[in-house]
Design a protein around this motif. Structure first.
Motif, PDB file in Angstrom:
ATOM      1  N   GLY A   1      -5.888   0.861  -3.374  1.00 22.66           N
ATOM      2  CA  GLY A   1      -4.674   0.670  -2.592  1.00 22.66           C
ATOM      3  C   GLY A   1      -3.622  -0.052  -3.414  1.00 22.66           C
ATOM      4  O   GLY A   1      -3.941  -0.931  -4.217  1.00 22.66           O
ATOM      5  N   MET A   2      -2.356   0.306  -3.218  1.00 25.70           N
ATOM      6  CA  MET A   2      -1.288  -0.299  -4.008  1.00 25.70           C
ATOM      7  C   MET A   2      -0.121  -0.686  -3.116  1.00 25.70           C
ATOM      8  O   MET A   2       0.341   0.106  -2.291  1.00 25.70           O
ATOM      9  CB  MET A   2      -0.817   0.663  -5.098  1.00 25.70           C
ATOM     10  CG  MET A   2       0.183   0.055  -6.060  1.00 25.70           C
ATOM     11  SD  MET A   2       0.394   1.089  -7.544  1.00 25.70           S
ATOM     12  CE  MET A   2       1.574   0.079  -8.467  1.00 25.70           C
ATOM     13  N   VAL A   3       0.350  -1.925  -3.286  1.00 25.23           N
ATOM     14  CA  VAL A   3       1.539  -2.412  -2.600  1.00 25.23           C
ATOM     15  C   VAL A   3       2.649  -2.524  -3.630  1.00 25.23           C
ATOM     16  O   VAL A   3       2.510  -3.223  -4.632  1.00 25.23           O
ATOM     17  CB  VAL A   3       1.288  -3.777  -1.936  1.00 25.23           C
ATOM     18  CG1 VAL A   3       2.565  -4.272  -1.251  1.00 25.23           C
ATOM     19  CG2 VAL A   3       0.157  -3.684  -0.927  1.00 25.23           C
ATOM     20  N   PHE A   4       3.758  -1.816  -3.381  1.00 25.10           N
ATOM     21  CA  PHE A   4       4.850  -1.715  -4.346  1.00 25.10           C
ATOM     22  C   PHE A   4       5.937  -2.749  -4.067  1.00 25.10           C
ATOM     23  O   PHE A   4       6.040  -3.304  -2.969  1.00 25.10           O
ATOM     24  CB  PHE A   4       5.478  -0.317  -4.289  1.00 25.10           C
ATOM     25  CG  PHE A   4       4.539   0.804  -4.606  1.00 25.10           C
ATOM     26  CD1 PHE A   4       4.466   1.333  -5.887  1.00 25.10           C
ATOM     27  CD2 PHE A   4       3.728   1.350  -3.620  1.00 25.10           C
ATOM     28  CE1 PHE A   4       3.607   2.378  -6.173  1.00 25.10           C
ATOM     29  CE2 PHE A   4       2.868   2.397  -3.894  1.00 25.10           C
ATOM     30  CZ  PHE A   4       2.800   2.911  -5.185  1.00 25.10           C
ATOM     31  N   GLN A   5       6.803  -2.949  -5.069  1.00 23.36           N
ATOM     32  CA  GLN A   5       7.965  -3.812  -4.903  1.00 23.36           C
ATOM     33  C   GLN A   5       8.883  -3.279  -3.799  1.00 23.36           C
ATOM     34  O   GLN A   5       9.474  -4.042  -3.042  1.00 23.36           O
ATOM     35  CB  GLN A   5       8.751  -3.898  -6.211  1.00 23.36           C
ATOM     36  CG  GLN A   5       7.974  -4.440  -7.395  1.00 23.36           C
ATOM     37  CD  GLN A   5       8.796  -4.406  -8.670  1.00 23.36           C
ATOM     38  OE1 GLN A   5       9.997  -4.615  -8.639  1.00 23.36           O
ATOM     39  NE2 GLN A   5       8.156  -4.144  -9.795  1.00 23.36           N
ATOM     40  N   SER A   6       9.002  -1.943  -3.739  1.00 22.46           N
ATOM     41  CA  SER A   6       9.967  -1.310  -2.826  1.00 22.46           C
ATOM     42  C   SER A   6       9.314  -0.721  -1.576  1.00 22.46           C
ATOM     43  O   SER A   6       9.866   0.170  -0.945  1.00 22.46           O
ATOM     44  CB  SER A   6      10.715  -0.205  -3.577  1.00 22.46           C
ATOM     45  OG  SER A   6       9.803   0.718  -4.162  1.00 22.46           O
TER      46      SER A   6
ATOM     47  N   PRO B   1      -9.835   0.090   0.872  1.00 22.66           N
ATOM     48  CA  PRO B   1     -10.000   0.292  -0.567  1.00 22.66           C
ATOM     49  C   PRO B   1     -11.026  -0.659  -1.174  1.00 22.66           C
ATOM     50  O   PRO B   1     -11.385  -1.683  -0.582  1.00 22.66           O
ATOM     51  CB  PRO B   1      -8.603  -0.011  -1.112  1.00 22.66           C
ATOM     52  CG  PRO B   1      -8.095  -1.075  -0.181  1.00 22.66           C
ATOM     53  CD  PRO B   1      -8.629  -0.699   1.183  1.00 22.66           C
ATOM     54  N   ARG B   2     -11.485  -0.316  -2.379  1.00 24.40           N
ATOM     55  CA  ARG B   2     -12.332  -1.228  -3.149  1.00 24.40           C
ATOM     56  C   ARG B   2     -11.496  -2.036  -4.138  1.00 24.40           C
ATOM     57  O   ARG B   2     -11.942  -3.057  -4.640  1.00 24.40           O
ATOM     58  CB  ARG B   2     -13.409  -0.443  -3.893  1.00 24.40           C
ATOM     59  CG  ARG B   2     -14.565  -0.039  -3.001  1.00 24.40           C
ATOM     60  CD  ARG B   2     -15.708   0.529  -3.782  1.00 24.40           C
ATOM     61  NE  ARG B   2     -15.523   1.942  -4.059  1.00 24.40           N
ATOM     62  CZ  ARG B   2     -16.383   2.687  -4.732  1.00 24.40           C
ATOM     63  NH1 ARG B   2     -17.471   2.150  -5.230  1.00 24.40           N
ATOM     64  NH2 ARG B   2     -16.153   3.973  -4.931  1.00 24.40           N
ATOM     65  N   VAL B   3     -10.293  -1.531  -4.414  1.00 22.20           N
ATOM     66  CA  VAL B   3      -9.376  -2.194  -5.337  1.00 22.20           C
ATOM     67  C   VAL B   3      -8.003  -2.261  -4.683  1.00 22.20           C
ATOM     68  O   VAL B   3      -7.561  -1.278  -4.077  1.00 22.20           O
ATOM     69  CB  VAL B   3      -9.275  -1.427  -6.676  1.00 22.20           C
ATOM     70  CG1 VAL B   3      -8.176  -2.015  -7.556  1.00 22.20           C
ATOM     71  CG2 VAL B   3     -10.612  -1.430  -7.406  1.00 22.20           C
ATOM     72  N   ILE B   4      -7.341  -3.398  -4.796  1.00 21.67           N
ATOM     73  CA  ILE B   4      -5.963  -3.525  -4.328  1.00 21.67           C
ATOM     74  C   ILE B   4      -5.086  -3.920  -5.510  1.00 21.67           C
ATOM     75  O   ILE B   4      -5.381  -4.882  -6.227  1.00 21.67           O
ATOM     76  CB  ILE B   4      -5.832  -4.568  -3.203  1.00 21.67           C
ATOM     77  CG1 ILE B   4      -6.554  -4.077  -1.943  1.00 21.67           C
ATOM     78  CG2 ILE B   4      -4.362  -4.834  -2.872  1.00 21.67           C
ATOM     79  CD1 ILE B   4      -6.512  -5.054  -0.777  1.00 21.67           C
ATOM     80  N   LEU B   5      -4.013  -3.161  -5.705  1.00 16.37           N
ATOM     81  CA  LEU B   5      -3.027  -3.445  -6.747  1.00 16.37           C
ATOM     82  C   LEU B   5      -1.760  -3.951  -6.079  1.00 16.37           C
ATOM     83  O   LEU B   5      -1.201  -3.276  -5.211  1.00 16.37           O
ATOM     84  CB  LEU B   5      -2.721  -2.176  -7.555  1.00 16.37           C
ATOM     85  CG  LEU B   5      -3.921  -1.425  -8.148  1.00 16.37           C
ATOM     86  CD1 LEU B   5      -3.454  -0.137  -8.816  1.00 16.37           C
ATOM     87  CD2 LEU B   5      -4.680  -2.299  -9.137  1.00 16.37           C
ATOM     88  N   LEU B   6      -1.308  -5.122  -6.470  1.00 12.19           N
ATOM     89  CA  LEU B   6      -0.100  -5.720  -5.904  1.00 12.19           C
ATOM     90  C   LEU B   6       0.953  -5.790  -7.005  1.00 12.19           C
ATOM     91  O   LEU B   6       0.856  -6.619  -7.919  1.00 12.19           O
ATOM     92  CB  LEU B   6      -0.395  -7.118  -5.358  1.00 12.19           C
ATOM     93  CG  LEU B   6      -1.466  -7.213  -4.264  1.00 12.19           C
ATOM     94  CD1 LEU B   6      -1.810  -8.666  -3.975  1.00 12.19           C
ATOM     95  CD2 LEU B   6      -1.001  -6.523  -2.991  1.00 12.19           C
ATOM     96  N   ASP B   7       1.948  -4.918  -6.935  1.00  9.49           N
ATOM     97  CA  ASP B   7       2.982  -4.857  -7.974  1.00  9.49           C
ATOM     98  C   ASP B   7       4.206  -5.646  -7.518  1.00  9.49           C
ATOM     99  O   ASP B   7       5.096  -5.113  -6.871  1.00  9.49           O
ATOM    100  CB  ASP B   7       3.348  -3.397  -8.259  1.00  9.49           C
ATOM    101  CG  ASP B   7       4.342  -3.268  -9.407  1.00  9.49           C
ATOM    102  OD1 ASP B   7       4.582  -4.274 -10.108  1.00  9.49           O
ATOM    103  OD2 ASP B   7       4.882  -2.167  -9.602  1.00  9.49           O
ATOM    104  N   GLU B   8       4.232  -6.937  -7.851  1.00 10.09           N
ATOM    105  CA  GLU B   8       5.317  -7.838  -7.457  1.00 10.09           C
ATOM    106  C   GLU B   8       5.697  -7.613  -5.989  1.00 10.09           C
ATOM    107  O   GLU B   8       6.849  -7.286  -5.672  1.00 10.09           O
ATOM    108  CB  GLU B   8       6.523  -7.666  -8.377  1.00 10.09           C
ATOM    109  CG  GLU B   8       6.166  -7.848  -9.853  1.00 10.09           C
ATOM    110  CD  GLU B   8       7.270  -8.475 -10.673  1.00 10.09           C
ATOM    111  OE1 GLU B   8       7.900  -9.409 -10.179  1.00 10.09           O
ATOM    112  OE2 GLU B   8       7.469  -8.026 -11.796  1.00 10.09           O
ATOM    113  N   PRO B   9       4.745  -7.790  -5.081  1.00  8.41           N
ATOM    114  CA  PRO B   9       4.962  -7.392  -3.686  1.00  8.41           C
ATOM    115  C   PRO B   9       6.048  -8.163  -2.953  1.00  8.41           C
ATOM    116  O   PRO B   9       6.559  -7.691  -1.932  1.00  8.41           O
ATOM    117  CB  PRO B   9       3.593  -7.650  -3.045  1.00  8.41           C
ATOM    118  CG  PRO B   9       2.973  -8.716  -3.895  1.00  8.41           C
ATOM    119  CD  PRO B   9       3.431  -8.414  -5.277  1.00  8.41           C
TER     120      PRO B   9
ATOM    121  N   GLY C   1      13.222  -6.002   5.607  1.00  5.53           N
ATOM    122  CA  GLY C   1      12.403  -5.932   4.401  1.00  5.53           C
ATOM    123  C   GLY C   1      11.051  -6.588   4.583  1.00  5.53           C
ATOM    124  O   GLY C   1      10.019  -6.060   4.151  1.00  5.53           O
ATOM    125  N   GLY C   2      11.033  -7.732   5.237  1.00  3.07           N
ATOM    126  CA  GLY C   2       9.768  -8.419   5.480  1.00  3.07           C
ATOM    127  C   GLY C   2       8.841  -7.619   6.377  1.00  3.07           C
ATOM    128  O   GLY C   2       7.626  -7.556   6.140  1.00  3.07           O
TER     129      GLY C   2
END
Length: 355
Positions: free
Chosen positions: A91-96, A166-174, A150-151
């Motif tokens: 899973g990935m959480v993006f900046q945008s 997910p088994r992995v979480i990616l947080l890209d400057e969330p 935004g919040g």
């Protein structure tokens, strides 16, 4: 998972000799990185260092030129059904935020449970509403992303990730797109949401405070190169490189030359008893190790800058020489007047010397 279990856990994310170019720009250079099950690792570095690109390669949003990426022991496929299956575990959480603009908030959260996990619509919607309630946006479930702040959109993005199990979480400057007050609140909410998560988390950030509050394990990236994974306390006490020292908030970086007594600061008639590995060096002097108002060194106060936490005094050599400023942080009521002479001392054992 407790700390002892994490230390012995197998790696979930593994990058081996990963290289990536954008045209002539070499953005990832021989990256080797391993994140164990239950571990939270933050990738910190300045803008343009390759942090987000590295993050995006782990679920193949960006391809790599060479090397290997493994998720839970399986090499990341280049394309096809197997790649889709592996992506479902990351899973990935993006900046945008990256929510589906034409779908409701509820539908955004139920897509993965229905299409990937095979849950019924009824079950997926019930679990999604519970997650939306946990992040405080259940009352917005029927709206589309553009109708949310935004919040609220970032809260929805977090709920969507957790719904995919997910088994992995990616947080890209969330939280980079959010203001300070909202950012702090969301950090606390994220910490609560992830308290029971047993997988691996890779957190990309350029904010040292954010890293310190949420992670204890850190990897510094500079110019596409990843440093060794270390603990946050070690990074703060003794950063491995000049670049890492900049990230930790240091502001005094002075060129120096090796001499019989240690190193002599260029432009300042000051010798510090530090060991230099080469004839020239860079000396890092933390603001807090300069004692203003005592000692044997003399300087001119060039200016005093009021800051949120006291004042910053800029010193320059008393002889008017051309040298980098020395910055000293003091309480606002303790700042000397501008254009005056000040004495000071440097606690050399707290300084750092780099080749």
């Amino acid at each position: 998972m407790n700390s002892s279990e994490t230390k012995t856990a197998p790696p979930i994310i593994e990058l081996s000799h990963v290289d990536k170019h954008f045209g002539q720009l070499h953005v990832l250079k021989d990256i080797n990185l391993s994140v164990k099950k239950g571990e939270v690792v933050v990738i910190i570095g300045p803008s343009g260092s390759g942090k987000s690109t590295l993050c995006r390669t782990i679920n193949r949003l960006e391809t790599i030129d060479s090397g290997e990426i493994r998720v839970d022991g399986t090499t990341l496929p280049e394309e096809g059904k197997k790649l889709a299956e592996l992506r479902s575990q990351v899973g990935m959480v993006f900046q945008s935020f990256n929510l589906f603009a034409h779908k409701t908030i509820l539908d955004n959260v139920t897509i993965a449970p229905i299409d990937v996990l095979g849950k019924s619509k009824k079950e997926a919607r019930a679990e999604a509403m519970e997650l939306l309630k946990r992040v405080g946006v259940d009352s917005q479930a029927a709206k589309v992303p553009a109708q949310l702040s935004g919040g609220q959109q970032q809260r929805t993005a977090l709920a969507r990730i957790l719904a995919s199990e997910p088994r992995v979480i990616l947080l890209d400057e969330p939280f980079s797109a959010l203001d300070g007050f909202l950012k702090w609140n969301l950090e606390l909410e994220l910490s609560d949401l992830l308290s029971d998560f047993t997988g691996s988390i890779l957190w990309v950030s350029h904010d040292l405070g954010e890293c310190r509050r949420n992670c204890q394990t850190v990897c510094v990236m500079e110019n596409g190169i990843s440093g060794e994974i270390t603990d946050m306390d070690t990074l703060l006490r003794h950063p491995a490189t000049v670049g890492a020292a900049r990230l930790t908030g240091n502001t005094n970086f002075l060129p120096a030359a090796a001499c019989s007594g240690g190193v002599k600061l260029d432009g300042w008639n000051i010798v510090l008893p530090l060991k230099a590995e080469t004839e020239t060096a860079t000396v890092v002097i933390p603001e807090g190790v300069i004692a203003l108002g005592e000692g044997t060194h003399t300087a001119l106060v060039d200016r005093v800058i009021r800051d949120l936490n006291g004042s910053v005094v800029l010193l320059r050599p008393a002889d008017g020489g051309n040298a980098p400023f020395l910055r000293v942080r003091v309480p606002e009521n303790a700042a000397p007047g501008e254009r005056t002479t000040a004495v000071f001392n440097i606690l050399a054992d707290k300084c750092l010397c780099y080749k």
